[in-house]
Design a protein around this motif. Sequence first.
Motif, PDB file in Angstrom:
ATOM      1  N   GLY A 305       0.851  -1.174   0.000  1.00 25.19           N
ATOM      2  CA  GLY A 305       0.000   0.000   0.000  1.00 25.19           C
ATOM      3  C   GLY A 305       0.889   1.227   0.000  1.00 25.19           C
ATOM      4  N   LYS A 306       0.280   2.402   0.052  1.00 25.37           N
ATOM      5  CA  LYS A 306       1.054   3.643   0.077  1.00 25.37           C
ATOM      6  C   LYS A 306       0.914   4.332   1.426  1.00 25.37           C
ATOM      7  CE  LYS A 306       1.184   4.856  -4.837  1.00 25.37           C
ATOM      8  NZ  LYS A 306       0.824   5.886  -5.850  1.00 25.37           N
ATOM      9  N   LEU A 307       2.026   4.895   1.873  1.00 20.71           N
ATOM     10  CA  LEU A 307       2.037   5.696   3.092  1.00 20.71           C
ATOM     11  C   LEU A 307       2.335   7.137   2.718  1.00 20.71           C
ATOM     12  CD1 LEU A 307       2.169   6.206   6.168  1.00 20.71           C
ATOM     13  CD2 LEU A 307       4.599   5.538   6.046  1.00 20.71           C
ATOM     14  N   LYS A 308       1.451   8.043   3.110  1.00 18.82           N
ATOM     15  CA  LYS A 308       1.663   9.462   2.876  1.00 18.82           C
ATOM     16  C   LYS A 308       1.655  10.176   4.226  1.00 18.82           C
ATOM     17  CE  LYS A 308       0.126  13.455   0.201  1.00 18.82           C
ATOM     18  NZ  LYS A 308      -0.789  13.940  -0.842  1.00 18.82           N
ATOM     19  N   VAL A 309       2.752  10.827   4.545  1.00 17.75           N
ATOM     20  CA  VAL A 309       2.868  11.579   5.793  1.00 17.75           C
ATOM     21  C   VAL A 309       2.959  13.054   5.427  1.00 17.75           C
ATOM     22  CG1 VAL A 309       4.129  11.864   7.948  1.00 17.75           C
ATOM     23  CG2 VAL A 309       4.114   9.637   6.797  1.00 17.75           C
ATOM     24  N   LYS A 310       2.046  13.862   5.958  1.00 17.08           N
ATOM     25  CA  LYS A 310       2.023  15.261   5.536  1.00 17.08           C
ATOM     26  C   LYS A 310       1.748  16.183   6.720  1.00 17.08           C
ATOM     27  CE  LYS A 310      -2.909  15.359   4.288  1.00 17.08           C
ATOM     28  NZ  LYS A 310      -3.875  15.652   3.201  1.00 17.08           N
ATOM     29  N   ILE A 337       8.946  14.583   4.924  1.00 17.64           N
ATOM     30  CA  ILE A 337       7.547  14.929   5.140  1.00 17.64           C
ATOM     31  C   ILE A 337       6.918  15.339   3.807  1.00 17.64           C
ATOM     32  CG2 ILE A 337       7.900  17.381   5.601  1.00 17.64           C
ATOM     33  CD1 ILE A 337       5.653  15.124   7.728  1.00 17.64           C
ATOM     34  N   ASN A 338       5.627  15.125   3.677  1.00 17.79           N
ATOM     35  CA  ASN A 338       4.858  15.460   2.462  1.00 17.79           C
ATOM     36  C   ASN A 338       5.325  14.667   1.240  1.00 17.79           C
ATOM     37  OD1 ASN A 338       3.222  17.319   3.830  1.00 17.79           O
ATOM     38  ND2 ASN A 338       4.695  18.973   3.499  1.00 17.79           N
ATOM     39  N   THR A 339       5.738  13.416   1.471  1.00 19.55           N
ATOM     40  CA  THR A 339       6.065  12.501   0.369  1.00 19.55           C
ATOM     41  C   THR A 339       5.353  11.172   0.607  1.00 19.55           C
ATOM     42  OG1 THR A 339       8.039  11.625   1.482  1.00 19.55           O
ATOM     43  CG2 THR A 339       8.349  13.529   0.023  1.00 19.55           C
ATOM     44  N   ALA A 366      -2.997  -3.380   1.683  1.00 19.10           N
ATOM     45  CA  ALA A 366      -2.607  -3.548   0.283  1.00 19.10           C
ATOM     46  C   ALA A 366      -3.557  -2.784  -0.632  1.00 19.10           C
ATOM     47  CB  ALA A 366      -2.605  -5.028  -0.093  1.00 19.10           C
ATOM     48  N   GLY A 367      -2.982  -2.055  -1.567  1.00 19.15           N
ATOM     49  CA  GLY A 367      -3.775  -1.330  -2.557  1.00 19.15           C
ATOM     50  C   GLY A 367      -4.417  -0.052  -2.047  1.00 19.15           C
ATOM     51  N   GLU A 368      -4.168   0.330  -0.798  1.00 17.42           N
ATOM     52  CA  GLU A 368      -4.784   1.525  -0.236  1.00 17.42           C
ATOM     53  C   GLU A 368      -3.716   2.541   0.164  1.00 17.42           C
ATOM     54  OE1 GLU A 368      -7.430   0.638   2.948  1.00 17.42           O
ATOM     55  OE2 GLU A 368      -8.498  -0.953   1.848  1.00 17.42           O
ATOM     56  N   VAL A 369      -4.169   3.807   0.291  1.00 14.25           N
ATOM     57  CA  VAL A 369      -3.281   4.870   0.741  1.00 14.25           C
ATOM     58  C   VAL A 369      -3.583   5.182   2.203  1.00 14.25           C
ATOM     59  CG1 VAL A 369      -2.550   7.266   0.423  1.00 14.25           C
ATOM     60  CG2 VAL A 369      -3.153   5.865  -1.574  1.00 14.25           C
ATOM     61  N   THR A 370      -2.570   5.086   3.038  1.00 14.87           N
ATOM     62  CA  THR A 370      -2.690   5.452   4.448  1.00 14.87           C
ATOM     63  C   THR A 370      -2.079   6.832   4.626  1.00 14.87           C
ATOM     64  OG1 THR A 370      -2.568   3.134   5.167  1.00 14.87           O
ATOM     65  CG2 THR A 370      -2.064   4.831   6.802  1.00 14.87           C
ATOM     66  N   THR A 371      -2.890   7.785   5.106  1.00 21.25           N
ATOM     67  CA  THR A 371      -2.428   9.167   5.259  1.00 21.25           C
ATOM     68  C   THR A 371      -2.305   9.503   6.738  1.00 21.25           C
ATOM     69  OG1 THR A 371      -3.481   9.814   3.183  1.00 21.25           O
ATOM     70  CG2 THR A 371      -2.896  11.580   4.716  1.00 21.25           C
ATOM     71  N   VAL A 372      -1.171  10.047   7.103  1.00 19.10           N
ATOM     72  CA  VAL A 372      -0.922  10.500   8.469  1.00 19.10           C
ATOM     73  C   VAL A 372      -0.663  12.001   8.404  1.00 19.10           C
ATOM     74  CG1 VAL A 372       0.584  10.350  10.479  1.00 19.10           C
ATOM     75  CG2 VAL A 372       0.027   8.271   9.171  1.00 19.10           C
ATOM     76  N   GLU A 373      -1.467  12.771   9.154  1.00 16.14           N
ATOM     77  CA  GLU A 373      -1.295  14.221   9.151  1.00 16.14           C
ATOM     78  C   GLU A 373      -0.670  14.646  10.480  1.00 16.14           C
ATOM     79  OE1 GLU A 373      -3.514  18.245   7.664  1.00 16.14           O
ATOM     80  OE2 GLU A 373      -4.496  16.292   7.484  1.00 16.14           O
ATOM     81  N   VAL A 374       0.476  15.294  10.379  1.00 10.13           N
ATOM     82  CA  VAL A 374       1.218  15.741  11.557  1.00 10.13           C
ATOM     83  C   VAL A 374       0.798  17.170  11.890  1.00 10.13           C
ATOM     84  CG1 VAL A 374       3.526  16.147  12.516  1.00 10.13           C
ATOM     85  CG2 VAL A 374       3.151  14.277  10.884  1.00 10.13           C
ATOM     86  N   PRO A 375       0.472  17.442  13.148  1.00  9.04           N
ATOM     87  CA  PRO A 375       0.078  18.812  13.517  1.00  9.04           C
ATOM     88  C   PRO A 375       1.157  19.832  13.140  1.00  9.04           C
ATOM     89  CG  PRO A 375      -0.366  17.288  15.314  1.00  9.04           C
ATOM     90  CD  PRO A 375       0.405  16.531  14.307  1.00  9.04           C
ATOM     91  N   VAL A 376       0.706  21.000  12.707  1.00 11.35           N
ATOM     92  CA  VAL A 376       1.634  22.073  12.360  1.00 11.35           C
ATOM     93  C   VAL A 376       2.340  22.554  13.628  1.00 11.35           C
ATOM     94  CG1 VAL A 376       1.832  24.419  11.434  1.00 11.35           C
ATOM     95  CG2 VAL A 376       0.268  22.758  10.374  1.00 11.35           C
TER      96      VAL A 376
END
Length: 452
Positions: A305-310, A337-339, A366-376
């Motif tokens: 799957g994909k991991l996106k941390v932003k 970050i942000n990739t 698998a096959g999904e995007v997991t997004t983690v948003e870090v507080p500013v």
Amino acid sequence: MISVMKRFFWILVLSYVQVVLSVAQPVTRILFIFDSSYSMQARWESGSRMDVAKRLLGELIDSLAQVKEARVEIALRLYGHSKGYPPQDCNDTRLVVPFGPDNHQRIKRVVQSLKPMGTTPIAIALERSVEDFPPCELCRNLIVLITDGIEECGGDPCQVSEQLQAKGIVIKPFVIGIGLDEMQRRAMECVGRYYDAGREEDFRRVLGLVISQALERTTFQLNLLDADQYPRESDVAFTVMDQKSSKIHYRMMHTLNSLGMPDTLSGDPLVTYRVVVHSIPQVELRDVQLSSAKHNILALPLQRGKLKVKTAKVIGYKDLKVVLRSEEGAILNLQDINTEARILAGTYRLEVLTHPPYFTDIDIKAGEVTTVEVPVAGMLSFQTVASGYASVVDENGQRVLDLDEQATRHLIPLQPGRYSIVYRPKAARDLFFSVTRDFEIISGATTVVKLN
């Protein structure tokens, strides 16, 4: 512009040539280690063991001379050929005909002139065979050991053979035993691929079988299976290596062709491979043995799957790194970050290197995007009259960071939350000069902390 295009063209050409060379057909070098010890004069059906072995090996060498489609070179090392027994001479071994493209008749003449004479120093013969193979980047080095006895000089042929393979000097040797009993056969099986020739016809058949195997090549493809068990995963680096010696055969970027299929690679049925796919985390196949009778398909699950941390804004940091850890704590990946990164399905620990570090457990599907948003982050502005020692501690009593003891002005990014700062001037030599201030950091805002 034209010169740039020419340079780019030649870069592509050279890259293509490197790929072609990497998959070019190697030279197969076969070193025959032939037993000429005293025991080879023993009777064996139509003649002595030596007479039969010379005749059948001569027939084989004639056949090899006719092989044109494969790149084959042969050489001959003898032992027990020059010193009579007794007494025992354990150094009686020599490379009598080195590798060359047209030395078949020379080897035949040497073989036909042999007379059984000496002892059986198999370990020393194997050990010295290292020098028989000149350096070659694109060669398969094989040994065919023909013997009617076992080690007689106290050496350990099995250990020597293991060392030769581990160093990548030779592929696992072939051993042809002429009339060995059960105990002798067991002693020689660890040296290499053992074949027993109890009768003349067995010897002829085994010689043919060994050479057939030595010259065989095969093909394979690497299928990377997605969550639906289809070979649709790709665009990841992989390495194919000799499991015994770690010699690298291929290191490439996995690619699906225009038909959506992995490319076909050339393989060696005599080599046991280890295949490593450089995914996050890495996965591998071990003990891979290719069949020479068919195209081999190697299948390896790669459910990613994909991991996106932003974060909405990167405030105060020159760059911000994200650490992916296994559940056991091992570092698996470092990204900005942000990739995005493609990660195998599973549970992981995520650590963003903010102040303090931002931790969270994630579950990649698998096959999904997991997004983690870090507080500013917010900013701490702290100024002192004199340089000193200062530390930031969070509300749970955990140290966050130490400030630069040489500076008097500090502008530090911190995650939202409540903190304390503890400060003491360098010149002060009493702990009662310590000053503590509590403060709160708010996302996107600057918090100014004063000492008075």
